[in-house]
Enzyme design. Structure first.
Site, PDB file in Angstrom:
ATOM      1  CG  ASP A   1      27.954  24.268  32.777  1.00  0.00           C
ATOM      2  OD1 ASP A   1      27.647  22.968  32.501  1.00  0.00           O
ATOM      3  OD2 ASP A   1      28.694  24.172  33.677  1.00  0.00           O
ATOM      4  CG  LEU A   2      23.898  23.747  37.306  1.00  0.00           C
ATOM      5  CD1 LEU A   2      23.406  22.957  38.213  1.00  0.00           C
ATOM      6  CD2 LEU A   2      23.251  25.294  37.207  1.00  0.00           C
TER       7      LEU A   2
ATOM      8  CG  ASP B   1      26.629  20.523  35.259  1.00  0.00           C
ATOM      9  OD1 ASP B   1      26.791  19.889  34.260  1.00  0.00           O
ATOM     10  OD2 ASP B   1      27.483  21.147  35.796  1.00  0.00           O
TER      11      ASP B   1
END
Length: 415
Positions: free
Chosen positions: A306-307, A349
């Protein structure tokens, strides 16, 4: 793809004079007045056993010093002559014409059924190589030649290559030929054309058989070339042959477009349009196979990545900037993953990597390599889960990786 015919002689011929059989020296019968065809057939059958494959019985009867009579099942002709040698030459020419016309008739009769069989095979083809194999096979059968070859064009390498055989090893040799602009148009080559210094010297391999006298070639759009080789010096590719070859090539082009359209639709249905990574539907297919292998004892690990702070990028710089970040991360994931790994855009994302044969250590190593490659341009957090017998389903394995991800983000105070 090279195919070779056996024997295309379908017209049996016997030729005789009143004094001797030209073919084998057997004496011929006297002329019978009952009628040319019936008389000749009856008289001949009294003296010899006519082979079953003789479809046209041809006799040359000398009726005087100035002319002769040629009798056959399909006609009767008078031939003027000045001597026996000239008479025989004319008879042989007439027989050659008779054979050629019979071949034309047979080809026309067979053409509708042969085209239907060809179209059916093309419609059933699921791969491009199958189309080229069908083209070579049916061209040999329909048009008639000594050999038939289908080449696939490889523009990047400047060459033509035969398609792979079904089930063949990747290292198996395939016939190849350098590309020449002449192959972009239908045409006919003679052996002289392929000699060193000739207009198409790269075609020399097509004349590797010294008996090959000419080569007919027809392009298949920009995809490849159909080639027919002939050994008989008297072989003529007639206008109707060229029409058929072009029609076969056109149908092959349509089949190739159909296959590529299907592949494109399939790719769109399994690929994320923004990043080019696999999508959730593709993930389900891969996970099903990986899960079955894991149940048989093969290792399996999943990483969810995950960003960090991605929402702030979208809010501050806009969605286009956010899309560029997602594509950057996707490119790094694709380059760092093993060939057997499958990287998925999981949603928003979030990315997911399936590592068949991998363990938790391999998944953590992948996450660290991605983090180093991004070099702080965007932060990432990763959660990893490894298959265990007590895990009941692939969904549960992914949920374990999700839980691990959010534990990491919570510990780091990331959103």
């Amino acid at each position: 793809m090279r195919l070779r015919r056996g024997d295309d002689r379908t017209l049996g011929v016997l030729m005789a004079t009143p004094t001797r059989w030209i073919a084998d020296g057997t004496r011929a019968p006297a002329h019978d007045e009952r009628g040319p065809r019936q008389a000749v057939r009856a008289a001949v059958e009294q003296m010899i056993e006519v082979p079953a494959d003789v479809q046209d019985l041809v006799l040359l009867l000398e009726s005087g010093p100035e002319e002769g009579v040629l009798l056959a099942a399909s006609g009767t002709w008078r031939l003027p002559c000045e001597g026996e040698g000239d008479l025989l030459a004319q008879a042989r020419a007439r027989i050659a014409a008779l054979r050629q016309e019979r071949m034309r008739q047979l080809k026309r009769q067979r053409l509708p059924d042969q085209l239907i069989a060809y179209f059916e095979e093309l419609n059933a083809a699921a791969a491009e190589d199958e189309v080229f194999r069908a083209l070579a096979e049916h061209a040999l059968r329909i048009v008639g030649a000594h050999t038939s070859l289908a080449f696939v064009r490889e523009p990047a390498r400047g060459m033509l290559r035969a398609p792979a055989r079904p089930g063949a090893a990747p290292t198996e040799y395939r016939a190849c030929l350098l590309w020449d602009p002449r192959f972009a148009e239908p045409g006919l080559m003679q052996a002289l054309d392929a000699r060193a210094g000739g207009p198409c010297a790269v075609a020399a391999p097509l004349f590797g058989d010294p008996a090959t006298s000419q080569v007919a070639h027809v392009p298949v759009a920009d995809e490849g070339v159909l080639v027919l080789t002939e050994r008989r010096e008297d072989r003529v590719f007639e206008p109707e042959d060229w029409d058929v070859m072009r029609a076969l090539a056109l149908q092959a082009e349509m089949a190739l477009r159909r296959i590529r359209l299907i592949e494109s639709v399939r790719s769109l249905s399994l690929t994320d349009s923004l990043t080019g990574l696999a999508n959730r539907r593709h993930m389900d297919v891969v996970m099903e196979h990986a899960w079955a292998s894991a149940r048989r004892g093969e290792p399996l690990a999943v990483m969810v990545l995950d960003l960090d702070g991605f929402k702030a990028v979208n809010d501050a710089q806009g969605h286009q900037a956010g899309d560029r970040v997602l594509c950057q991360v996707a490119d790094v994931l694709r380059s760092e993953a093993r060939g057997s790994d499958v990287v998925v855009r999981y949603g928003g994302d979030e990315f997911l990597a399936i590592l068949p044969g991998g363990n938790a250590a391999a998944a953590h190593s992948l996450a660290e390599r991605v983090r180093m490659r991004l070099n702080g341009s965007v932060g990432v957090s990763a959660g990893v889960a490894e298959y265990r017998p007590e895990i009941a389903s692939p969904d549960e394995l992914v949920r374990d990786a999700d839980r691990a991800l959010y534990e990491v983000k919570r510990a780091r105070g990331c959103r």
